[in-house]
Write an enzyme that holds these catalytic residues in place. Structure first.
Site, short mmCIF file in Angstrom:
data_model
loop_
_atom_site.label_atom_id
_atom_site.label_comp_id
_atom_site.label_asym_id
_atom_site.label_seq_id
_atom_site.Cartn_x
_atom_site.Cartn_y
_atom_site.Cartn_z
N ASP A 1 -2.06 14.40 -7.17
CA ASP A 1 -2.37 13.66 -7.54
C ASP A 1 -3.76 13.75 -8.61
O ASP A 1 -4.57 14.41 -9.21
CB ASP A 1 -3.44 12.37 -6.52
CG ASP A 1 -4.13 13.28 -6.15
OD1 ASP A 1 -4.45 14.54 -6.46
OD2 ASP A 1 -4.45 12.81 -4.47
N ASN B 1 -8.65 8.07 6.16
CA ASN B 1 -7.97 6.55 6.29
C ASN B 1 -7.08 7.52 6.65
O ASN B 1 -5.91 6.59 7.12
CB ASN B 1 -8.39 5.59 5.32
CG ASN B 1 -7.69 6.25 4.21
OD1 ASN B 1 -6.87 7.46 3.88
ND2 ASN B 1 -7.89 4.95 2.84
N HIS C 1 -4.43 8.94 5.12
CA HIS C 1 -3.76 9.08 3.89
C HIS C 1 -3.87 10.60 2.83
O HIS C 1 -3.98 11.37 3.60
CB HIS C 1 -4.41 8.57 2.10
CG HIS C 1 -5.52 9.18 1.62
ND1 HIS C 1 -5.99 8.70 1.12
CD2 HIS C 1 -5.95 10.72 1.56
CE1 HIS C 1 -7.37 9.06 0.17
NE2 HIS C 1 -7.08 10.26 1.34
N GLU D 1 -2.08 5.98 0.15
CA GLU D 1 -3.07 4.48 1.33
C GLU D 1 -2.45 4.13 1.73
O GLU D 1 -1.08 3.70 2.24
CB GLU D 1 -4.11 3.29 0.69
CG GLU D 1 -4.70 4.25 -0.78
CD GLU D 1 -6.05 5.44 -0.68
OE1 GLU D 1 -5.81 5.66 0.57
OE2 GLU D 1 -6.78 4.95 -0.70
#
Ligand code: PGA
Length: 282
Positions: free
Chosen positions: A66, A141, A143, A148
């Site tokens: 990413d 979280n 991910h 997400e």
């Protein structure tokens, strides 16, 4: 899925690097998916050490997971560009090893047509023959890359908005230190999708620290859900390896089983070495 637990961050990093080095030795022109963040820094440091001791990476191809949208490889002078993942990779790995520039692929955060770029990136991965080993961290979280909570488990490379938690985590870890104001931080990223990641033949997820213990257990042993996109590891059809430090492993329920599997695997691999030196054995 195999889970390997190591005493601390350094041992986790060394073990993860050894897995990567084994692949490079058996397939010098392998395709490796690379991750950014605090977690893989030690693994990259170890890879650099292997390179100094003779590991050749000149045929290795890489694809990064990413990149933030709006910053990237061309903005050498801009303040914000200091936080691009392209720069991170250069500092933490590429400048220390002999991976050729033409073999490095990082999503272009400065693309004028990000959607088209994402399709191109997918095509390049296919052209390279697919990813042999994808390195992954896990976000606070849950991910994977910038997929997400709520991202489809079939998703492909695309532009994705970042959650507040990811912005907070990454602001504290990277941007704040560089003296960059919070509102200057990109709110979107280009990310490989979960579907893209799951096509890698092997996965290598690494995580360390107490802070990750709950989310690691949630991903590995909870139900598969788009709310914790790393839980997609349970859907991977190839070889998935997870390397944790002790602190990140404390919430796992099946820890004794993972240790048992590692023990019997190492006995088996020792026996296999004996067997393979005996040519009469089938
Ligand atoms: P970290 O990030 O390695 O900085 O904890 C992991 C991730 O967001 O995937």
């Amino acid at each position: 899925m195999k889970v390997f637990i190591r005493k601390n961050y350094d041992e986790m990093s060394r073990y993860a690097a050894e897995i990567i080095v084994d692949l490079i030795k058996t397939k010098p022109n392998c395709v490796i998916g690379l991750a950014t963040g605090g977690t893989p820094i030690g693994t990259y440091r170890e890879l650099a050490d292997f390179h100094r001791k003779g590991l050749d990476m000149s045929k290795v191809k890489t694809f990064n997971l990413d990149e933030y949208l709006g910053i990237g490889i061309d903005m050498k002078k801009s303040y914000e560009s200091d936080q691009s993942y392209a720069r991170f990779m250069y500092e933490e790995l590429f400048k220390h090893v002999n991976i050729k520039k033409e073999n490095i692929h990082i999503p272009n955060g400065l693309s004028k047509n990000p959607d088209k770029f994402c399709q191109w990136y997918e095509d390049e991965i296919k052209k390279a023959g697919g990813i042999d080993l994808q390195i992954l961290g896990i976000g606070g979280n849950g991910h994977w890359a910038f997929n997400e909570p709520g991202a489809s488990l079939y998703s492909r490379t695309r532009v994705e908005p970042l959650t507040k938690q990811t912005l907070d985590d990454n602001y504290d870890a990277f941007y704040k230190k560089a003296g960059i104001k919070r509102d200057k931080m990109p709110h979107f990223a280009i990310t490989m999708g979960i579907g893209t990641i799951l096509e890698a033949r092997n996965l290598l997820m690494i995580a360390n620290g107490k802070k990750k213990a709950k989310v690691v257990a949630r991903a590995l042993e909870g139900s598969v859900t788009s709310q914790v996109t790393a839980s997609a590891i349970q859907l991977h059809s190839g070889e998935s390896m997870v390397v944790l430090d002790k602190e990140a492993s404390t919430e796992l329920k099946n820890i004794e089983h993972y240790k048992h599997v590692e023990k019997i695997l190492s006995i088996r691999s020792k026996n296999n070495q004996k067997i393979s030196s005996d040519s009469s054995t089938v």
